[in-house]
Structures are given as C-alpha cells and as structure tokens.
Design a protein around this motif. Structure first.
Motif, PDB file in Angstrom:
ATOM      1  N   ASN A   1       0.827  -1.214   0.000  1.00  0.00           N
ATOM      2  CA  ASN A   1       0.000   0.000   0.000  1.00  0.00           C
ATOM      3  C   ASN A   1       0.858   1.259   0.000  1.00  0.00           C
ATOM      4  O   ASN A   1       0.492   2.260  -0.596  1.00  0.00           O
ATOM      5  N   TYR A   2       1.998   1.204   0.687  1.00  0.00           N
ATOM      6  CA  TYR A   2       2.876   2.384   0.732  1.00  0.00           C
ATOM      7  C   TYR A   2       4.013   2.282  -0.280  1.00  0.00           C
ATOM      8  O   TYR A   2       5.014   2.991  -0.180  1.00  0.00           O
ATOM      9  N   GLN A   3       3.862   1.376  -1.254  1.00  0.00           N
ATOM     10  CA  GLN A   3       4.727   1.250  -2.431  1.00  0.00           C
ATOM     11  C   GLN A   3       6.193   0.991  -2.104  1.00  0.00           C
ATOM     12  O   GLN A   3       7.089   1.458  -2.799  1.00  0.00           O
ATOM     13  N   GLU A   4       6.418   0.235  -1.037  1.00  0.00           N
ATOM     14  CA  GLU A   4       7.797  -0.169  -0.752  1.00  0.00           C
ATOM     15  C   GLU A   4       8.114  -1.512  -1.406  1.00  0.00           C
ATOM     16  O   GLU A   4       9.276  -1.855  -1.592  1.00  0.00           O
ATOM     17  N   SER A   5       7.086  -2.289  -1.719  1.00  0.00           N
ATOM     18  CA  SER A   5       7.230  -3.502  -2.536  1.00  0.00           C
ATOM     19  C   SER A   5       6.172  -3.417  -3.618  1.00  0.00           C
ATOM     20  O   SER A   5       5.082  -2.910  -3.374  1.00  0.00           O
ATOM     21  N   GLN A   6       6.496  -3.932  -4.805  1.00  0.00           N
ATOM     22  CA  GLN A   6       5.514  -3.885  -5.903  1.00  0.00           C
ATOM     23  C   GLN A   6       4.471  -4.985  -5.732  1.00  0.00           C
ATOM     24  O   GLN A   6       3.308  -4.802  -6.073  1.00  0.00           O
ATOM     25  N   PHE A   7       4.890  -6.158  -5.239  1.00  0.00           N
ATOM     26  CA  PHE A   7       3.991  -7.307  -5.118  1.00  0.00           C
ATOM     27  C   PHE A   7       4.036  -7.843  -3.697  1.00  0.00           C
ATOM     28  O   PHE A   7       5.067  -7.737  -3.032  1.00  0.00           O
ATOM     29  N   GLY A   8       2.932  -8.436  -3.242  1.00  0.00           N
ATOM     30  CA  GLY A   8       2.922  -9.019  -1.906  1.00  0.00           C
ATOM     31  C   GLY A   8       2.009 -10.233  -1.855  1.00  0.00           C
ATOM     32  O   GLY A   8       0.961 -10.261  -2.500  1.00  0.00           O
ATOM     33  N   LEU A   9       2.422 -11.227  -1.088  1.00  0.00           N
ATOM     34  CA  LEU A   9       1.562 -12.388  -0.806  1.00  0.00           C
ATOM     35  C   LEU A   9       0.908 -12.144   0.542  1.00  0.00           C
ATOM     36  O   LEU A   9       1.596 -11.830   1.520  1.00  0.00           O
ATOM     37  N   VAL A  10      -0.404 -12.285   0.583  1.00  0.00           N
ATOM     38  CA  VAL A  10      -1.143 -12.000   1.818  1.00  0.00           C
ATOM     39  C   VAL A  10      -2.336 -12.942   1.940  1.00  0.00           C
ATOM     40  O   VAL A  10      -2.749 -13.573   0.966  1.00  0.00           O
ATOM     41  N   GLN A  11      -2.899 -13.008   3.126  1.00  0.00           N
ATOM     42  CA  GLN A  11      -4.146 -13.755   3.335  1.00  0.00           C
ATOM     43  C   GLN A  11      -5.309 -12.893   2.862  1.00  0.00           C
ATOM     44  O   GLN A  11      -5.297 -11.666   3.046  1.00  0.00           O
ATOM     45  N   ASN A  12      -6.363 -13.527   2.323  1.00  0.00           N
ATOM     46  CA  ASN A  12      -7.491 -12.730   1.813  1.00  0.00           C
ATOM     47  C   ASN A  12      -8.268 -12.039   2.948  1.00  0.00           C
ATOM     48  O   ASN A  12      -8.855 -10.979   2.726  1.00  0.00           O
ATOM     49  N   ASP A  13      -8.250 -12.616   4.173  1.00  0.00           N
ATOM     50  CA  ASP A  13      -8.938 -11.941   5.285  1.00  0.00           C
ATOM     51  C   ASP A  13      -8.194 -10.648   5.659  1.00  0.00           C
ATOM     52  O   ASP A  13      -8.812  -9.586   5.818  1.00  0.00           O
ATOM     53  N   ILE A  14      -6.864 -10.730   5.729  1.00  0.00           N
ATOM     54  CA  ILE A  14      -6.070  -9.551   6.098  1.00  0.00           C
ATOM     55  C   ILE A  14      -6.197  -8.463   5.008  1.00  0.00           C
ATOM     56  O   ILE A  14      -6.324  -7.280   5.311  1.00  0.00           O
ATOM     57  N   ALA A  15      -6.192  -8.889   3.737  1.00  0.00           N
ATOM     58  CA  ALA A  15      -6.351  -7.927   2.637  1.00  0.00           C
ATOM     59  C   ALA A  15      -7.678  -7.178   2.798  1.00  0.00           C
ATOM     60  O   ALA A  15      -7.737  -5.951   2.675  1.00  0.00           O
ATOM     61  N   TYR A  16      -8.735  -7.924   3.119  1.00  0.00           N
ATOM     62  CA  TYR A  16     -10.063  -7.313   3.284  1.00  0.00           C
ATOM     63  C   TYR A  16     -10.065  -6.310   4.443  1.00  0.00           C
ATOM     64  O   TYR A  16     -10.540  -5.180   4.300  1.00  0.00           O
ATOM     65  N   TYR A  17      -9.535  -6.729   5.601  1.00  0.00           N
ATOM     66  CA  TYR A  17      -9.529  -5.843   6.775  1.00  0.00           C
ATOM     67  C   TYR A  17      -8.737  -4.568   6.481  1.00  0.00           C
ATOM     68  O   TYR A  17      -9.140  -3.467   6.846  1.00  0.00           O
ATOM     69  N   ALA A  18      -7.584  -4.707   5.831  1.00  0.00           N
ATOM     70  CA  ALA A  18      -6.716  -3.549   5.559  1.00  0.00           C
ATOM     71  C   ALA A  18      -7.360  -2.623   4.531  1.00  0.00           C
ATOM     72  O   ALA A  18      -7.400  -1.400   4.705  1.00  0.00           O
ATOM     73  N   PHE A  19      -7.904  -3.207   3.469  1.00  0.00           N
ATOM     74  CA  PHE A  19      -8.521  -2.440   2.379  1.00  0.00           C
ATOM     75  C   PHE A  19      -9.692  -1.603   2.903  1.00  0.00           C
ATOM     76  O   PHE A  19      -9.902  -0.471   2.498  1.00  0.00           O
ATOM     77  N   ASN A  20     -10.452  -2.194   3.837  1.00  0.00           N
ATOM     78  CA  ASN A  20     -11.647  -1.518   4.354  1.00  0.00           C
ATOM     79  C   ASN A  20     -11.406  -0.786   5.671  1.00  0.00           C
ATOM     80  O   ASN A  20     -12.324  -0.147   6.196  1.00  0.00           O
ATOM     81  N   GLY A  21     -10.202  -0.902   6.218  1.00  0.00           N
ATOM     82  CA  GLY A  21      -9.900  -0.235   7.488  1.00  0.00           C
ATOM     83  C   GLY A  21     -10.774  -0.744   8.631  1.00  0.00           C
ATOM     84  O   GLY A  21     -11.332   0.050   9.394  1.00  0.00           O
ATOM     85  N   VAL A  22     -10.916  -2.065   8.730  1.00  0.00           N
ATOM     86  CA  VAL A  22     -11.721  -2.642   9.821  1.00  0.00           C
ATOM     87  C   VAL A  22     -10.869  -3.605  10.649  1.00  0.00           C
ATOM     88  O   VAL A  22      -9.694  -3.827  10.340  1.00  0.00           O
ATOM     89  N   GLU A  23     -11.479  -4.199  11.672  1.00  0.00           N
ATOM     90  CA  GLU A  23     -10.775  -5.096  12.601  1.00  0.00           C
ATOM     91  C   GLU A  23      -9.539  -4.379  13.153  1.00  0.00           C
ATOM     92  O   GLU A  23      -9.652  -3.251  13.571  1.00  0.00           O
ATOM     93  N   MET A  24      -8.358  -5.005  13.069  1.00  0.00           N
ATOM     94  CA  MET A  24      -7.166  -4.380  13.686  1.00  0.00           C
ATOM     95  C   MET A  24      -6.678  -3.178  12.903  1.00  0.00           C
ATOM     96  O   MET A  24      -5.743  -2.510  13.331  1.00  0.00           O
ATOM     97  N   PHE A  25      -7.293  -2.885  11.749  1.00  0.00           N
ATOM     98  CA  PHE A  25      -6.898  -1.703  10.981  1.00  0.00           C
ATOM     99  C   PHE A  25      -7.854  -0.543  11.206  1.00  0.00           C
ATOM    100  O   PHE A  25      -7.816   0.436  10.481  1.00  0.00           O
ATOM    101  N   ASP A  26      -8.751  -0.643  12.203  1.00  0.00           N
ATOM    102  CA  ASP A  26      -9.797   0.387  12.297  1.00  0.00           C
ATOM    103  C   ASP A  26      -9.283   1.738  12.806  1.00  0.00           C
ATOM    104  O   ASP A  26      -9.993   2.735  12.685  1.00  0.00           O
ATOM    105  N   ASP A  27      -8.051   1.778  13.306  1.00  0.00           N
ATOM    106  CA  ASP A  27      -7.481   3.081  13.674  1.00  0.00           C
ATOM    107  C   ASP A  27      -6.711   3.703  12.513  1.00  0.00           C
ATOM    108  O   ASP A  27      -6.256   4.839  12.592  1.00  0.00           O
ATOM    109  N   ASP A  28      -6.505   2.936  11.434  1.00  0.00           N
ATOM    110  CA  ASP A  28      -5.679   3.410  10.315  1.00  0.00           C
ATOM    111  C   ASP A  28      -6.572   3.903   9.181  1.00  0.00           C
ATOM    112  O   ASP A  28      -7.748   3.567   9.114  1.00  0.00           O
ATOM    113  N   GLU A  29      -5.942   4.685   8.273  1.00  0.00           N
ATOM    114  CA  GLU A  29      -6.596   5.004   7.005  1.00  0.00           C
ATOM    115  C   GLU A  29      -6.826   3.677   6.270  1.00  0.00           C
ATOM    116  O   GLU A  29      -5.909   2.843   6.245  1.00  0.00           O
ATOM    117  N   PRO A  30      -8.004   3.473   5.659  1.00  0.00           N
ATOM    118  CA  PRO A  30      -8.167   2.245   4.860  1.00  0.00           C
ATOM    119  C   PRO A  30      -7.069   2.181   3.783  1.00  0.00           C
ATOM    120  O   PRO A  30      -6.739   3.194   3.178  1.00  0.00           O
TER     121      PRO A  30
END
Ligand code: GLU
Length: 326
Positions: A84-113
């Motif tokens: 997201n902050y363009q320090e790597s071009q590609f990343g392998l991630v879990q689909n649940d974590i991608a969802y939480y981060a993309f939407n700014g929910v769960e443990m990402f709810d204090d962050d910008e989505p």
C-alpha cells in the motif's frame, strides 16, 4: 615537439569519440532498461517464501526486461503495508487480512483504509494449525489459557488468526504468555520446551511443522464444530477444513480446522501491462509452482478469483477477460 602535440590532440579526440560512443550505447541500453520488482513473501519456514521465490523466477524468465526478486518478511500484515505504501511492488497476503486492511476494519480500524491495494489472483487455502507440545497437555483450545503461546511473527496474518480464534473461545492475551515468533523460531522454541503451543497459518504441509513433528512429540489441536460455525459467522473469510490424517509424522486422524486463502496484491498505480504480464506468466506456468510445493498445484486461472476479497487490478482483469474467465 610538434609531433607530440599532434599525438596528444589525436589521443584527446579519440577519447572524446570513445566517450560519445559509450554514452550512446548506455543511453540506448537505458531505453530497454531492466525493470526491477520485489515480491514480499513471509518467513523462511512457511509456504509464501518458496512459492514466492518460484514466482519471481517465472517472471524474470518469461517477461522481457523484468528482473524480479522475492524477499522474506513478517508476512500478511507487513506485506499489505509494504504494497500500500509502495515499498514492494507485489505481496503475498491472506485474503482476510487484505479485506480488513482495504476496508480499514478489525485491527486496521485506527488506520486510514489501505484502499490503494488491488488483487491479482487468489492461490490456495492456508490452514490455521494449532500445534501443542505433547508434554504441555493441551487437547482443546480452552486448555491454552495459562500457556506459553507462539502466536506468529510480528506483522503476520497468523497472529491475527491466533487472536481471533482464542477470542472466540473467551481466551485473550491476558490469559496466556504470548511470544511473537516466526514459524521456524516457534518450531525451535516448542522443541526446546520454551513454548507450549504454536499457531501457524500456512498451506499444508508447512515445512517448519514437518521439521518439528519429525523430531518432537506434538499434537494438533482441533476446533469444535460449534466453534467453527461461530468463528465463520463472526469473520466470514474463514472456511471449515480438515487437516487430513497423515499430513504430519505421527498425526493419524483428521483434525478439524479453519482456513483462509492466500492471494497476490499490488498497488493500484502499478503499470497495467506489467500486472497483465505477471498474471499471465504465473497462471500459464503453474507446473513450476506445483513442483515447488503441493499447494502450488492449486494455483490455476480457473480458481484465481475464488475468495478475491478486494478490488481487482485492471491488468489482472484484462487477462481474465482475454481467457474468458471474467
Ligand atoms: N499466512 C501467513 C501470514 O501471513 C504466512 C504464510 C507463509 O509464510 O506461508 O502470517
């Protein structure tokens, strides 16, 4: 005297010509300069790391003027940040974590989505494995209260899964002694008796768990059916799976568990042609992935959108449209 001066002049002129020629060839080379990209994977004891290495090789071999390398990281949570902050071009991630981060929910709810991430393809199920040292007497998740627990590397998706699954059973970090360890570190610590239980979210079989089960008496802790249902109700990216008997040395019967999906992410601004080429190169050379790890066999174009939890990158979409899968 005079001839010396002429020679000097000649030499200078020759040097000048040489510099111009070299300069031109560098410039010409520059036009087709090799682009370098980095794929963020996970710890060396997991599945992202070997499969990511194989993918980087495929890309470098199949895509002109591209040099791809993979790097070891803490995995999903670190990788969504890196991409997201363009320090790597590609990343392998879990689909649940991608969802939480993309939407700014769960443990990402204090962050910008992290809404600049885009999906490329989903890959294979990653099973949440709960491994206990035989001497620790942990048969059920409730028995984990009061124990020393390897909950995953800092920045891992594993750690999020450990927290959620314990929470569903009414166990919090206040009730355990948590240790933030990579899979390889957790296996060593469990073998040495420094932790009682380890959580591992990764494709089956996971190298560090094979190593551990080969040398140490361990048991896999199952999640009871009613709990599986309530976990899926609360966090719908989990699916019910079994760890088939025989997956690990000394494990004779099936173990009930939950799993998420592994997927590839990029930044929305990554070049469309590059993402198209990478999607095509990966999904048309999957035999290399199958030779690297069993789960690599499950990476196919036909299933590449199953469990896709965030918006698709247009370069990936172009490939799926072209082969009639979108
Ligand atoms: N899914 C794991 C995580 O994000 C990493 C799995 C692996 O390294 O294969 O924590």
């Amino acid at each position: 005297m005079k001839s010396t001066r002429i020679n000097k002049g000649l030499v200078l002129a020759l040097i000048a010509v040489l510099l111009v020629v070299v300069g031109f060839s560098v410039a010409a080379g520059g036009a087709a300069e090799t682009e370098r990209v980095v794929l963020a994977t996970g710890g060396t004891g997991g599945v992202y790391y070997p499969l990511g290495g194989a993918m980087a090789n495929i890309w470098s071999n199949e895509i002109e003027n591209l040099s791809a390398s993979s790097e070891s990281t803490g995995a999903s949570v670190e990788n969504v940040n890196l991409v997201n902050y363009q320090e790597s071009q590609f990343g392998l991630v879990q689909n649940d974590i991608a969802y939480y981060a993309f939407n700014g929910v769960e443990m990402f709810d204090d962050d910008e989505p992290m809404s600049s991430m885009r999906g490329v393809f989903t890959m294979y199920p990653e099973t949440i494995q709960i491994i206990a040292r035989a001497g620790a007497d942990v048969q059920t998740i409730d028995d984990i209260a009061g124990k020393r627990v390897a909950v995953g590397a800092p920045g891992s998706g594993t750690e999020v899964n450990a927290r959620q699954i314990l929470q569903a059973h009414g166990v919090t970090y206040d009730d355990i002694r948590e240790d933030f360890l990579s899979f390889a570190e957790a296996a060593d610590a469990l073998r040495d008796g420094n932790v009682d239980v380890a959580f591992v979210t990764a494709g089956l079989p996971t190298a560090s768990v094979i190593d551990l089960a080969t040398t140490t008496n361990v048991n896999l802790v199952s999640i009871e059916s009613a709990m599986v249902d309530s976990i899926i109700d609360q966090w719908p990216y989990y699916a019910e799976v079994a760890i088939p008997g025989g997956t690990y040395p000394g494990q004779d019967s099936d173990v009930q568990a939950v799993a998420v999906m592994a997927m590839m992410i990029v930044h929305e601004s990554l070049d469309e042609e590059l993402v198209y080429n990478v999607t095509k190169a990966t999904l048309e050379n999957t035999s290399v992935l199958g030779d690297t790890h069993d789960r690599g066999r499950e990476v196919t174009a036909e299933t590449a959108l199953d469990g896709m939890s965030i918006e698709l990158h247009p370069g990936a979409q172009r490939y799926y449209e072209e082969v009639g899968l979108y």
